[in-house]
Design a protein around this motif. Structure first.
Motif, PDB file in Angstrom:
ATOM      1  N   ASP A  67     -57.663  16.953  -9.182  1.00 35.86           N
ATOM      2  CA  ASP A  67     -57.182  18.309  -8.917  1.00 35.86           C
ATOM      3  C   ASP A  67     -57.637  19.208 -10.059  1.00 35.86           C
ATOM      4  O   ASP A  67     -57.597  18.805 -11.231  1.00 35.86           O
ATOM      5  CB  ASP A  67     -55.658  18.352  -8.822  1.00 35.86           C
ATOM      6  N   VAL A  68     -58.046  20.416  -9.733  1.00 34.01           N
ATOM      7  CA  VAL A  68     -58.387  21.424 -10.729  1.00 34.01           C
ATOM      8  C   VAL A  68     -57.331  22.524 -10.652  1.00 34.01           C
ATOM      9  O   VAL A  68     -57.024  23.007  -9.555  1.00 34.01           O
ATOM     10  CB  VAL A  68     -59.787  22.016 -10.493  1.00 34.01           C
ATOM     11  N   PHE A  69     -56.767  22.915 -11.777  1.00 34.38           N
ATOM     12  CA  PHE A  69     -55.696  23.893 -11.759  1.00 34.38           C
ATOM     13  C   PHE A  69     -55.911  24.961 -12.826  1.00 34.38           C
ATOM     14  O   PHE A  69     -56.611  24.748 -13.824  1.00 34.38           O
ATOM     15  CB  PHE A  69     -54.330  23.230 -11.959  1.00 34.38           C
ATOM     16  N   ALA A  70     -55.309  26.118 -12.618  1.00 27.62           N
ATOM     17  CA  ALA A  70     -55.358  27.205 -13.591  1.00 27.62           C
ATOM     18  C   ALA A  70     -54.087  28.033 -13.447  1.00 27.62           C
ATOM     19  O   ALA A  70     -53.525  28.151 -12.347  1.00 27.62           O
ATOM     20  CB  ALA A  70     -56.590  28.083 -13.381  1.00 27.62           C
ATOM     21  N   GLN A  71     -53.639  28.612 -14.545  1.00 25.21           N
ATOM     22  CA  GLN A  71     -52.447  29.449 -14.537  1.00 25.21           C
ATOM     23  C   GLN A  71     -52.685  30.679 -15.412  1.00 25.21           C
ATOM     24  O   GLN A  71     -53.337  30.592 -16.466  1.00 25.21           O
ATOM     25  CB  GLN A  71     -51.227  28.703 -15.069  1.00 25.21           C
ATOM     26  N   TYR A  72     -52.178  31.819 -14.969  1.00 24.41           N
ATOM     27  CA  TYR A  72     -52.151  33.025 -15.790  1.00 24.41           C
ATOM     28  C   TYR A  72     -50.756  33.621 -15.684  1.00 24.41           C
ATOM     29  O   TYR A  72     -50.164  33.679 -14.588  1.00 24.41           O
ATOM     30  CB  TYR A  72     -53.177  34.058 -15.333  1.00 24.41           C
ATOM     31  N   GLY A  73     -50.214  34.055 -16.824  1.00 25.77           N
ATOM     32  CA  GLY A  73     -48.879  34.625 -16.819  1.00 25.77           C
ATOM     33  C   GLY A  73     -48.716  35.709 -17.860  1.00 25.77           C
ATOM     34  O   GLY A  73     -49.570  35.907 -18.733  1.00 25.77           O
ATOM     35  N   TYR A  74     -47.603  36.415 -17.767  1.00 23.22           N
ATOM     36  CA  TYR A  74     -47.306  37.515 -18.684  1.00 23.22           C
ATOM     37  C   TYR A  74     -45.806  37.541 -18.945  1.00 23.22           C
ATOM     38  O   TYR A  74     -45.001  37.407 -18.012  1.00 23.22           O
ATOM     39  CB  TYR A  74     -47.747  38.848 -18.083  1.00 23.22           C
ATOM     40  N   THR A  75     -45.449  37.689 -20.216  1.00 24.83           N
ATOM     41  CA  THR A  75     -44.042  37.730 -20.610  1.00 24.83           C
ATOM     42  C   THR A  75     -43.736  39.043 -21.304  1.00 24.83           C
ATOM     43  O   THR A  75     -44.450  39.451 -22.231  1.00 24.83           O
ATOM     44  CB  THR A  75     -43.703  36.568 -21.561  1.00 24.83           C
ATOM     45  N   VAL A  76     -42.683  39.713 -20.848  1.00 23.33           N
ATOM     46  CA  VAL A  76     -42.184  40.929 -21.490  1.00 23.33           C
ATOM     47  C   VAL A  76     -41.089  40.503 -22.461  1.00 23.33           C
ATOM     48  O   VAL A  76     -40.054  39.964 -22.049  1.00 23.33           O
ATOM     49  CB  VAL A  76     -41.630  41.928 -20.456  1.00 23.33           C
ATOM     50  N   THR A  77     -41.324  40.703 -23.740  1.00 23.76           N
ATOM     51  CA  THR A  77     -40.389  40.232 -24.756  1.00 23.76           C
ATOM     52  C   THR A  77     -39.352  41.301 -25.088  1.00 23.76           C
ATOM     53  O   THR A  77     -39.633  42.498 -25.056  1.00 23.76           O
ATOM     54  CB  THR A  77     -41.138  39.843 -26.049  1.00 23.76           C
ATOM     55  N   GLY A  78     -38.160  40.837 -25.401  1.00 20.15           N
ATOM     56  CA  GLY A  78     -37.103  41.747 -25.820  1.00 20.15           C
ATOM     57  C   GLY A  78     -37.226  42.078 -27.301  1.00 20.15           C
ATOM     58  O   GLY A  78     -37.593  41.221 -28.110  1.00 20.15           O
ATOM     59  N   ASP A  79     -36.933  43.308 -27.667  1.00 15.12           N
ATOM     60  CA  ASP A  79     -37.024  43.753 -29.060  1.00 15.12           C
ATOM     61  C   ASP A  79     -35.645  43.759 -29.707  1.00 15.12           C
ATOM     62  O   ASP A  79     -34.647  44.125 -29.086  1.00 15.12           O
ATOM     63  CB  ASP A  79     -37.620  45.160 -29.141  1.00 15.12           C
ATOM     64  N   SER A  80     -35.607  43.326 -30.950  1.00 17.31           N
ATOM     65  CA  SER A  80     -34.356  43.373 -31.701  1.00 17.31           C
ATOM     66  C   SER A  80     -34.208  44.740 -32.359  1.00 17.31           C
ATOM     67  O   SER A  80     -35.083  45.600 -32.254  1.00 17.31           O
ATOM     68  CB  SER A  80     -34.353  42.268 -32.766  1.00 17.31           C
ATOM     69  N   GLU A  81     -33.104  44.930 -33.048  1.00 23.62           N
ATOM     70  CA  GLU A  81     -32.872  46.212 -33.724  1.00 23.62           C
ATOM     71  C   GLU A  81     -33.852  46.436 -34.864  1.00 23.62           C
ATOM     72  O   GLU A  81     -34.116  47.579 -35.245  1.00 23.62           O
ATOM     73  CB  GLU A  81     -31.437  46.261 -34.243  1.00 23.62           C
ATOM     74  N   THR A  82     -34.389  45.364 -35.403  1.00 18.42           N
ATOM     75  CA  THR A  82     -35.268  45.489 -36.568  1.00 18.42           C
ATOM     76  C   THR A  82     -36.719  45.151 -36.287  1.00 18.42           C
ATOM     77  O   THR A  82     -37.586  45.499 -37.081  1.00 18.42           O
ATOM     78  CB  THR A  82     -34.769  44.574 -37.699  1.00 18.42           C
ATOM     79  N   THR A  83     -37.003  44.475 -35.151  1.00 17.51           N
ATOM     80  CA  THR A  83     -38.366  44.006 -34.889  1.00 17.51           C
ATOM     81  C   THR A  83     -38.775  44.344 -33.472  1.00 17.51           C
ATOM     82  O   THR A  83     -38.008  44.118 -32.526  1.00 17.51           O
ATOM     83  CB  THR A  83     -38.480  42.482 -35.093  1.00 17.51           C
ATOM     84  N   GLU A  84     -39.976  44.878 -33.306  1.00 20.56           N
ATOM     85  CA  GLU A  84     -40.555  45.116 -31.984  1.00 20.56           C
ATOM     86  C   GLU A  84     -41.568  44.019 -31.703  1.00 20.56           C
ATOM     87  O   GLU A  84     -42.639  43.971 -32.302  1.00 20.56           O
ATOM     88  CB  GLU A  84     -41.223  46.484 -31.927  1.00 20.56           C
ATOM     89  N   TYR A  85     -41.207  43.096 -30.799  1.00 22.62           N
ATOM     90  CA  TYR A  85     -42.075  41.968 -30.489  1.00 22.62           C
ATOM     91  C   TYR A  85     -43.103  42.365 -29.431  1.00 22.62           C
ATOM     92  O   TYR A  85     -42.760  43.006 -28.438  1.00 22.62           O
ATOM     93  CB  TYR A  85     -41.253  40.784 -29.982  1.00 22.62           C
ATOM     94  N   PRO A  86     -44.377  41.978 -29.601  1.00 21.51           N
ATOM     95  CA  PRO A  86     -45.384  42.305 -28.594  1.00 21.51           C
ATOM     96  C   PRO A  86     -45.191  41.473 -27.327  1.00 21.51           C
ATOM     97  O   PRO A  86     -44.695  40.347 -27.383  1.00 21.51           O
ATOM     98  CB  PRO A  86     -46.708  41.954 -29.293  1.00 21.51           C
ATOM     99  N   ASP A  87     -45.552  42.033 -26.175  1.00 20.77           N
ATOM    100  CA  ASP A  87     -45.551  41.264 -24.942  1.00 20.77           C
ATOM    101  C   ASP A  87     -46.669  40.218 -24.996  1.00 20.77           C
ATOM    102  O   ASP A  87     -47.626  40.343 -25.776  1.00 20.77           O
ATOM    103  CB  ASP A  87     -45.745  42.183 -23.737  1.00 20.77           C
ATOM    104  N   ILE A  88     -46.559  39.193 -24.162  1.00 20.95           N
ATOM    105  CA  ILE A  88     -47.426  38.022 -24.286  1.00 20.95           C
ATOM    106  C   ILE A  88     -48.142  37.736 -22.977  1.00 20.95           C
ATOM    107  O   ILE A  88     -47.511  37.606 -21.925  1.00 20.95           O
ATOM    108  CB  ILE A  88     -46.596  36.782 -24.678  1.00 20.95           C
ATOM    109  N   ALA A  89     -49.459  37.613 -23.029  1.00 24.10           N
ATOM    110  CA  ALA A  89     -50.244  37.056 -21.928  1.00 24.10           C
ATOM    111  C   ALA A  89     -50.561  35.610 -22.272  1.00 24.10           C
ATOM    112  O   ALA A  89     -50.822  35.277 -23.434  1.00 24.10           O
ATOM    113  CB  ALA A  89     -51.533  37.851 -21.729  1.00 24.10           C
TER     114      ALA A  89
END
Length: 273
Positions: free
Chosen positions: A176-198
């Motif tokens: 079997d040949v497989f592939a996956q692509y995804g995207y995560t929207v990260t939550g930001d804290s009061e002190t840090t803005e986390y980048p979203d993730i592909a």
């Protein structure tokens, strides 16, 4: 079809690949997930191994295991982590929901939020998806995932994340040949803005015997740590039946970038109910 469902559920936990098990009646559904054993090999069956008029199967999986990771993660000191992992998954026909949570005996999944002597409960990861058969050999599974901020103080970001992914699988005669692509929207804290993730993965699954599978993949993910390089690794996973409804999963990853774990390994026993 069921191979794709189970693989996507396990993969969603940590970019894993597709498992396979013995298929005694040759209908394309492993025995441990086949609710209608003994169907003719040329009979059209659903993801549960049953003909369409035989109803929809409901299957529950539960697993427990250990995982270890080590690396410098772009720093100057090596950080180790050891965790006990628990997972559960529910399959209803071609639909699944899954969850995983870990307890870190030392270290954490994020070396930036705790030193290697700390530990505690991790965040909880939930996922759900549905498998579609586009052709006899081509399957796609869209899915959604959610990270709940259940971690103890110092073992997580303290914020919820959410996202989605699309997994495709093409079945050849020998692999079997497989592939996956995804995207995560990260939550930001009061002190840090986390980048979203592909993130994404691509690989193959071989079936050396009717009772086992070996998967190999290249895995990629952007880092949620600001200004940190992307995570890249090579992964291998094996699924082996133990007894009746029990199976064993072992996995290993080799880091290809400074931000990834240099080495990561895990073992899990899971059962079907």
């Amino acid at each position: 079809m069921k191979r794709l469902l189970l693989s996507t559920a396990l993969f969603a936990a940590a970019l894993y690949a597709a498992p396979a098990e013995r298929d005694s009646d040759l209908d394309g559904v492993p025995d441990t997930l086949d609710r209608c054993p003994g169907t003719a090999f040329d009979m059209t069956v659903g993801a549960d191994g049953c003909a369409p008029d035989e109803g929809t199967a409901v299957t529950f999986l539960a697993g427990i295991g250990m995982s270890y990771a080590t690396g410098s993660y772009g720093g100057t000191e090596t950080v180790d982590s050891l965790a006990t992992d628990a997972m559960a998954a529910l399959y209803i026909g071609d639909f699944y929901v899954t969850g995983i949570v870990s307890y870190y005996h030392y270290g954490t999944a994020d070396p930036t939020v705790a030193d290697s002597e700390d530990g505690g409960l991790s965040d909880t990861f939930l996922g759900a998806g549905y498998a579609f058969g586009l052709t006899e050999n081509l399957f796609v599974t869209p899915s959604v995932h959610l990270k709940l901020a259940t971690a103890e103080t110092g073992t997580g970001t303290g914020e919820n994340d959410w996202g989605g992914s699309l997994t495709g699988l093409y079945r050849f005669a020998a692999l079997d040949v497989f592939a996956q692509y995804g995207y995560t929207v990260t939550g930001d804290s009061e002190t840090t803005e986390y980048p979203d993730i592909a993130f994404g993965s691509a690989g193959v699954t071989f079936y050396p015997t009717p009772a086992s599978s070996l998967s190999f993949s290249y895995d990629y993910s952007e880092s949620y740590i600001p200004d940190s390089p992307d995570l890249r690794s090579l992964s291998a996973m094996g699924i082996f039946p133990l007894y009746d409804t029990l199976s064993l999963k072992v996995n290993y990853s080799l880091g290809l970038s400074d931000s990834a774990s240099d080495h990561a390994a895990g073992i899990m026993i899971f059962a079907r109910f």
